[in-house]
Design a protein around this motif. Sequence first.
Motif, PDB file in Angstrom:
ATOM      1  N   PHE A 163       1.475 -12.168   5.530  1.00  0.00           N
ATOM      2  CA  PHE A 163       0.495 -11.361   5.630  1.00  0.00           C
ATOM      3  C   PHE A 163      -0.808 -12.272   6.201  1.00  0.00           C
ATOM      4  O   PHE A 163      -1.639 -11.907   6.886  1.00  0.00           O
ATOM      5  CB  PHE A 163      -0.318 -10.888   4.683  1.00  0.00           C
ATOM      6  N   ASN A 164      -0.937 -13.614   6.094  1.00  0.00           N
ATOM      7  CA  ASN A 164      -1.666 -14.341   6.929  1.00  0.00           C
ATOM      8  C   ASN A 164      -0.981 -15.345   7.698  1.00  0.00           C
ATOM      9  O   ASN A 164      -1.987 -16.303   8.397  1.00  0.00           O
ATOM     10  CB  ASN A 164      -2.478 -15.303   5.483  1.00  0.00           C
ATOM     11  N   THR A 179       5.328 -20.732  -5.357  1.00  0.00           N
ATOM     12  CA  THR A 179       4.008 -20.032  -6.136  1.00  0.00           C
ATOM     13  C   THR A 179       3.008 -19.253  -5.313  1.00  0.00           C
ATOM     14  O   THR A 179       3.323 -19.471  -4.085  1.00  0.00           O
ATOM     15  CB  THR A 179       3.338 -21.241  -6.860  1.00  0.00           C
ATOM     16  N   PHE A 180       2.303 -18.490  -5.908  1.00  0.00           N
ATOM     17  CA  PHE A 180       1.525 -17.521  -4.953  1.00  0.00           C
ATOM     18  C   PHE A 180      -0.088 -17.963  -5.579  1.00  0.00           C
ATOM     19  O   PHE A 180      -0.269 -18.268  -6.484  1.00  0.00           O
ATOM     20  CB  PHE A 180       1.658 -16.260  -5.255  1.00  0.00           C
ATOM     21  N   THR A 181      -0.967 -17.300  -4.719  1.00  0.00           N
ATOM     22  CA  THR A 181      -2.239 -17.537  -4.794  1.00  0.00           C
ATOM     23  C   THR A 181      -2.891 -16.197  -4.629  1.00  0.00           C
ATOM     24  O   THR A 181      -2.851 -15.687  -3.607  1.00  0.00           O
ATOM     25  CB  THR A 181      -3.052 -18.462  -3.940  1.00  0.00           C
ATOM     26  N   PRO A 182      -3.474 -15.441  -5.531  1.00  0.00           N
ATOM     27  CA  PRO A 182      -3.999 -14.115  -5.198  1.00  0.00           C
ATOM     28  C   PRO A 182      -5.090 -14.126  -4.249  1.00  0.00           C
ATOM     29  O   PRO A 182      -6.055 -15.148  -4.422  1.00  0.00           O
ATOM     30  CB  PRO A 182      -4.791 -13.553  -6.674  1.00  0.00           C
ATOM     31  N   ALA A 183      -5.086 -13.110  -3.266  1.00  0.00           N
ATOM     32  CA  ALA A 183      -5.939 -13.370  -2.213  1.00  0.00           C
ATOM     33  C   ALA A 183      -6.861 -12.030  -2.145  1.00  0.00           C
ATOM     34  O   ALA A 183      -8.086 -12.340  -1.873  1.00  0.00           O
ATOM     35  CB  ALA A 183      -5.236 -13.430  -0.964  1.00  0.00           C
ATOM     36  N   SER A 184      -6.382 -10.791  -2.178  1.00  0.00           N
ATOM     37  CA  SER A 184      -7.058  -9.654  -1.898  1.00  0.00           C
ATOM     38  C   SER A 184      -6.492  -8.448  -2.561  1.00  0.00           C
ATOM     39  O   SER A 184      -5.470  -8.574  -3.064  1.00  0.00           O
ATOM     40  CB  SER A 184      -7.394  -9.384  -0.490  1.00  0.00           C
ATOM     41  N   THR A 185      -7.225  -7.637  -2.754  1.00  0.00           N
ATOM     42  CA  THR A 185      -6.908  -6.056  -3.268  1.00  0.00           C
ATOM     43  C   THR A 185      -7.074  -4.880  -2.742  1.00  0.00           C
ATOM     44  O   THR A 185      -8.259  -4.856  -1.916  1.00  0.00           O
ATOM     45  CB  THR A 185      -7.468  -5.960  -4.976  1.00  0.00           C
ATOM     46  N   PHE A 196       2.533  -1.518  11.669  1.00  0.00           N
ATOM     47  CA  PHE A 196       2.351  -0.166  12.042  1.00  0.00           C
ATOM     48  C   PHE A 196       1.538   0.045  13.357  1.00  0.00           C
ATOM     49  O   PHE A 196       1.433   0.890  13.927  1.00  0.00           O
ATOM     50  CB  PHE A 196       1.723   0.661  10.940  1.00  0.00           C
ATOM     51  N   ASN A 197       0.794  -0.624  13.863  1.00  0.00           N
ATOM     52  CA  ASN A 197      -0.232  -0.380  14.763  1.00  0.00           C
ATOM     53  C   ASN A 197      -0.207  -1.570  15.928  1.00  0.00           C
ATOM     54  O   ASN A 197      -0.814  -1.550  17.126  1.00  0.00           O
ATOM     55  CB  ASN A 197      -1.684  -0.632  14.349  1.00  0.00           C
ATOM     56  N   GLY A 198       0.943  -2.409  16.039  1.00  0.00           N
ATOM     57  CA  GLY A 198       1.438  -3.324  17.100  1.00  0.00           C
ATOM     58  C   GLY A 198       0.498  -4.424  17.232  1.00  0.00           C
ATOM     59  O   GLY A 198       0.703  -4.912  18.567  1.00  0.00           O
ATOM     60  N   ASP A 199      -0.180  -4.956  16.322  1.00  0.00           N
ATOM     61  CA  ASP A 199      -1.200  -6.032  16.536  1.00  0.00           C
ATOM     62  C   ASP A 199      -0.702  -7.575  16.088  1.00  0.00           C
ATOM     63  O   ASP A 199      -1.220  -8.322  16.370  1.00  0.00           O
ATOM     64  CB  ASP A 199      -2.419  -5.739  15.962  1.00  0.00           C
ATOM     65  N   GLY A 200       0.811  -7.321  15.627  1.00  0.00           N
ATOM     66  CA  GLY A 200       1.324  -8.540  15.332  1.00  0.00           C
ATOM     67  C   GLY A 200       1.251  -8.914  13.753  1.00  0.00           C
ATOM     68  O   GLY A 200       1.814  -9.836  13.388  1.00  0.00           O
ATOM     69  N   ASN A 201       0.388  -8.144  13.208  1.00  0.00           N
ATOM     70  CA  ASN A 201      -0.116  -8.550  11.815  1.00  0.00           C
ATOM     71  C   ASN A 201       0.863  -7.601  10.931  1.00  0.00           C
ATOM     72  O   ASN A 201       0.613  -6.156  11.015  1.00  0.00           O
ATOM     73  CB  ASN A 201      -1.622  -8.239  11.611  1.00  0.00           C
ATOM     74  N   PRO A 202       1.281  -7.848   9.867  1.00  0.00           N
ATOM     75  CA  PRO A 202       1.984  -6.962   8.806  1.00  0.00           C
ATOM     76  C   PRO A 202       1.046  -6.200   8.274  1.00  0.00           C
ATOM     77  O   PRO A 202      -0.010  -6.659   7.564  1.00  0.00           O
ATOM     78  CB  PRO A 202       2.901  -7.931   8.057  1.00  0.00           C
ATOM     79  N   ASP A 203       1.315  -4.699   8.284  1.00  0.00           N
ATOM     80  CA  ASP A 203       0.754  -3.942   7.146  1.00  0.00           C
ATOM     81  C   ASP A 203       1.420  -3.401   6.183  1.00  0.00           C
ATOM     82  O   ASP A 203       2.458  -3.617   5.940  1.00  0.00           O
ATOM     83  CB  ASP A 203       0.114  -2.784   8.377  1.00  0.00           C
ATOM     84  N   ILE A 204       0.774  -2.544   5.384  1.00  0.00           N
ATOM     85  CA  ILE A 204       1.457  -2.205   4.091  1.00  0.00           C
ATOM     86  C   ILE A 204       1.152  -0.654   4.133  1.00  0.00           C
ATOM     87  O   ILE A 204       0.276   0.203   4.620  1.00  0.00           O
ATOM     88  CB  ILE A 204       0.915  -2.633   2.876  1.00  0.00           C
ATOM     89  N   ALA A 215      -5.187 -12.431   8.426  1.00  0.00           N
ATOM     90  CA  ALA A 215      -5.674 -13.547   7.463  1.00  0.00           C
ATOM     91  C   ALA A 215      -5.310 -13.427   6.016  1.00  0.00           C
ATOM     92  O   ALA A 215      -6.221 -13.965   5.098  1.00  0.00           O
ATOM     93  CB  ALA A 215      -7.040 -13.682   7.809  1.00  0.00           C
ATOM     94  N   GLY A 216      -4.692 -12.377   5.507  1.00  0.00           N
ATOM     95  CA  GLY A 216      -4.340 -12.114   4.130  1.00  0.00           C
ATOM     96  C   GLY A 216      -5.277 -10.753   3.698  1.00  0.00           C
ATOM     97  O   GLY A 216      -5.083 -10.351   2.649  1.00  0.00           O
ATOM     98  N   GLY A 217      -6.082 -10.458   4.559  1.00  0.00           N
ATOM     99  CA  GLY A 217      -7.136  -9.255   4.196  1.00  0.00           C
ATOM    100  C   GLY A 217      -6.543  -8.019   5.009  1.00  0.00           C
ATOM    101  O   GLY A 217      -5.664  -7.892   5.856  1.00  0.00           O
ATOM    102  N   PHE A 218      -7.198  -6.890   4.455  1.00  0.00           N
ATOM    103  CA  PHE A 218      -6.823  -5.354   4.995  1.00  0.00           C
ATOM    104  C   PHE A 218      -7.959  -4.533   5.296  1.00  0.00           C
ATOM    105  O   PHE A 218      -9.104  -4.758   4.553  1.00  0.00           O
ATOM    106  CB  PHE A 218      -5.781  -4.725   3.974  1.00  0.00           C
ATOM    107  N   GLY A 219      -7.987  -3.877   6.360  1.00  0.00           N
ATOM    108  CA  GLY A 219      -8.955  -2.983   6.421  1.00  0.00           C
ATOM    109  C   GLY A 219      -9.015  -1.718   5.758  1.00  0.00           C
ATOM    110  O   GLY A 219      -8.193  -1.630   4.607  1.00  0.00           O
ATOM    111  N   THR A 220     -10.008  -0.798   5.897  1.00  0.00           N
ATOM    112  CA  THR A 220     -10.062   0.375   5.146  1.00  0.00           C
ATOM    113  C   THR A 220      -8.747   1.245   4.951  1.00  0.00           C
ATOM    114  O   THR A 220      -8.372   1.702   6.141  1.00  0.00           O
ATOM    115  CB  THR A 220     -11.184   1.330   5.406  1.00  0.00           C
TER     116      THR A 220
END
Length: 213
Positions: A100-101, A127-133, A148-156, A174-179
């Motif tokens: 994701f980042n 191991t993992f570090t919590p990043a966002s919700t 899903f939108n073809g920008d090269g970044n994984p979505d969920i 960067a590990g974050g997500f839009g609305t």
Amino acid sequence: MHRSSRKSLAASWVIICTLALFGGIAGLCCGLAREDFAVGLNPIAVLTVVLTSNGLPDIVTISPRAQTLSVLLRNPGNLFQRLPDMTLPGVPRALAAADFNRDGKMDLAVAIGSNSVSIMLGNGDGTFTPASTVTTGSGPSAIVAADFNGDGNPDIAVTNRAAGTVTVALGNGAGGFGTPKTFSVGLGPDSIVTGDFNNDGKPDLAVANFASM
């Protein structure tokens, strides 16, 4: 492989079955060998993903009862090492893996509790570090990751069983997500997969609705 000893009747197990690497023959179902490995109590999901630089597939499970995530790291020689379980911020329901980042290390998205997904960034050592919700609809039950939108970044994309919807959140790399955006589907969506079903080069979604007529 190493066989874990059964020291507690309360333990839960991941069972690994091998066919001698399938003997090089697809579909061969004989010579089955079984190995049991202790994980968190009552695991409901299991995922294979490469978490370290050795390139070998590791195993991740989630435990709603213990509210933990268990990791079994595979080492050369087909040995699995269980890392200390990681406590999650709620009851886990499903999980998916993607980078994701975009740092070359695999991360996790875990559907948590009644309406959220926890993004956990991989450290490259299991191991993992919590990043966002990410906020979802009511009752997240399954999750997939894809661009899903073809920008090269994984979505969920997440099924919300209680709400009868699917939530899609686009990653920012960067590990974050839009609305998040929500789409209505059938009653009780309980499983989801992604694929290019119409051959247009864009990932689509297929949702199984548990309660639909």
